[in-house]
Enzyme design. Structure first.
Site, PDB file in Angstrom:
ATOM      1  N   HIS A 119       8.361  11.000   3.419  1.00  0.00           N
ATOM      2  CA  HIS A 119       9.258  11.189   4.562  1.00  0.00           C
ATOM      3  C   HIS A 119      10.274  10.062   4.676  1.00  0.00           C
ATOM      4  O   HIS A 119      10.164   9.019   4.019  1.00  0.00           O
ATOM      5  CB  HIS A 119       8.456  11.273   5.870  1.00  0.00           C
ATOM      6  N   ASP A 121      11.729   7.805   7.931  1.00  0.00           N
ATOM      7  CA  ASP A 121      11.297   7.552   9.311  1.00  0.00           C
ATOM      8  C   ASP A 121      12.265   8.152  10.323  1.00  0.00           C
ATOM      9  O   ASP A 121      13.488   7.976  10.211  1.00  0.00           O
ATOM     10  CB  ASP A 121      11.154   6.051   9.562  1.00  0.00           C
ATOM     11  N   HIS A 264       9.632   7.643   1.590  1.00  0.00           N
ATOM     12  CA  HIS A 264       8.497   6.790   1.228  1.00  0.00           C
ATOM     13  C   HIS A 264       7.181   7.505   1.491  1.00  0.00           C
ATOM     14  O   HIS A 264       7.122   8.493   2.226  1.00  0.00           O
ATOM     15  CB  HIS A 264       8.550   5.443   1.952  1.00  0.00           C
ATOM     16  N   ARG A 279       5.354  -2.729  11.542  1.00  0.00           N
ATOM     17  CA  ARG A 279       6.623  -2.062  11.191  1.00  0.00           C
ATOM     18  C   ARG A 279       7.615  -2.144  12.341  1.00  0.00           C
ATOM     19  O   ARG A 279       7.237  -1.955  13.504  1.00  0.00           O
ATOM     20  CB  ARG A 279       6.378  -0.581  10.853  1.00  0.00           C
TER      21      ARG A 279
HETATM   22  C1  SIN Z   1       5.336   4.350   6.961  1.00  0.00           C
HETATM   23  O1  SIN Z   1       5.108   5.508   6.596  1.00  0.00           O
HETATM   24  O2  SIN Z   1       6.313   4.099   7.649  1.00  0.00           O
HETATM   25  C2  SIN Z   1       4.427   3.229   6.565  1.00  0.00           C
HETATM   26  C3  SIN Z   1       4.210   3.169   5.108  1.00  0.00           C
HETATM   27  C4  SIN Z   1       3.020   2.347   4.733  1.00  0.00           C
HETATM   28  O3  SIN Z   1       2.175   2.014   5.587  1.00  0.00           O
HETATM   29  O4  SIN Z   1       2.911   2.029   3.567  1.00  0.00           O
END
Ligand code: SIN
Length: 291
Positions: A119, A121, A264, A279
């Site tokens: 996806h 974000d 990602h 994050r």
């Molecule tokens: C995410 O999907 O934003 C986080 C990715 C991760 O935890 O590696």
């Protein structure tokens, strides 16, 4: 605190790899995208020329990884704010001391690790994210890597006929697959957000395929079953190994990625181990198409 505006041009186009960086060293990770940045302390990047170079490196490589940083939540927020306003996620509670920081946590006793489908974000938002910064606090001994895909390549390697067809389409992005029971939020249109399937990057002015298997449910004005075969092809083709890079985390790694032109995926391969990440997500603008 200087802020880099999102429409600043970059010094060179991706592919030529001619940028010279004076404030740090850059080592590409893969052919498709991604670079490791070294010889820099992110708690000391106030100089505008340094911020500009970080932004240039992000535009050139789309995913940039900094090793051996020591960042308290508020320092992470301060770094992110140089590149735009930060999002407060309506569904995941932020840290008490810094609400912009979303913890991504998998504990030893959790039955399922944090993962997800490929996806970008906040693509379900009417103004999807510009980029995210993810900082590793605690990582498994092995596993828990994050994969990234280059969505410029996902578009430019399609046939000219398919690209032309996709340029005329919009797609619906919503949270149906994330959680059917999520509360409604004012930023969410009742039926999801509708974005061009081929968007233009506001800085590089290059076209990007902007669909992802987590949040894109159908083409606008088509049913899910009508949309499914072509979407499935696009989802699978976009994450071919040739278009990806893989980040192996260490405590203190910070990765900054551009959500407009990458997808990602967090791997789910570390049962019984702890992984804690912080994050922050930078707000973006409404995706546009080439006029
Ligand atoms: C995410 O999907 O934003 C986080 C990715 C991760 O935890 O590696």
């Amino acid at each position: 605190m200087p802020q880099i505006t999102t429409n600043d041009p970059i010094s060179s186009d991706r592919g030529t790899r001619l940028n010279n960086y004076n404030h740090f060293s850059v080592q590409p990770i893969c052919g498709a995208l991604g670079a490791e940045i070294s010889d820099i302390d992110l708690t000391n990047i106030e100089e505008e020329s340094c911020l500009r170079e970080i932004h240039d490196a992000l535009m050139e490589y789309q995913v940039i990884a900094f090793r051996d940083q020591r960042l308290a939540p508020q320092q992470l927020v301060d770094i992110g704010r140089h590149f735009g306003d930060l999002n407060i996620n309506p569904f995941v509670e932020g840290l008490e001391e810094a609400p912009e920081v979303m913890p991504i946590r998998s504990e030893e006793n959790h039955e399922k690790q944090f993962t997800g489908l490929w996806h970008s974000d906040l693509s379900w938002h009417k103004n999807p994210s510009l980029g995210s910064l993810l900082y590793a606090v605690d990582v498994p001994v092995s596993g828990g890597d994050t994969l990234f895909a280059n969505m410029y390549l996902a578009l430019s390697t399609l046939s000219s006929g398919l690209q032309e067809m996709l340029r005329g389409l919009d797609a619906v992005h919503c949270l149906d697959r994330f959680n059917a029971d999520l509360p409604r939020h004012e930023d969410l249109a009742p039926d999801g957000a509708i974005h061009p399937v081929v968007r233009i990057h506001p800085v590089t002015r290059k076209e990007i395929l902007f669909v992802n298997e987590y949040f894109t449910t159908r083409f606008d004005n088509m049913t899910e079953s009508e949309s499914a075969p072509l979407l499935k092809y696009l989802f699978e083709n976009s994450v071919r190994p040739d278009f990806t890079c893989r980040i192996k985390w260490q405590p203190g790694t910070l990765v900054f990625w551009d959500n407009r032109c990458t997808l990602h995926y967090a791997t789910n391969d570390y049962p019984g181990q702890r992984r804690l990440m912080h994050r922050i997500t930078i707000n973006g603008d409404s995706p546009g198409r080439l006029l």
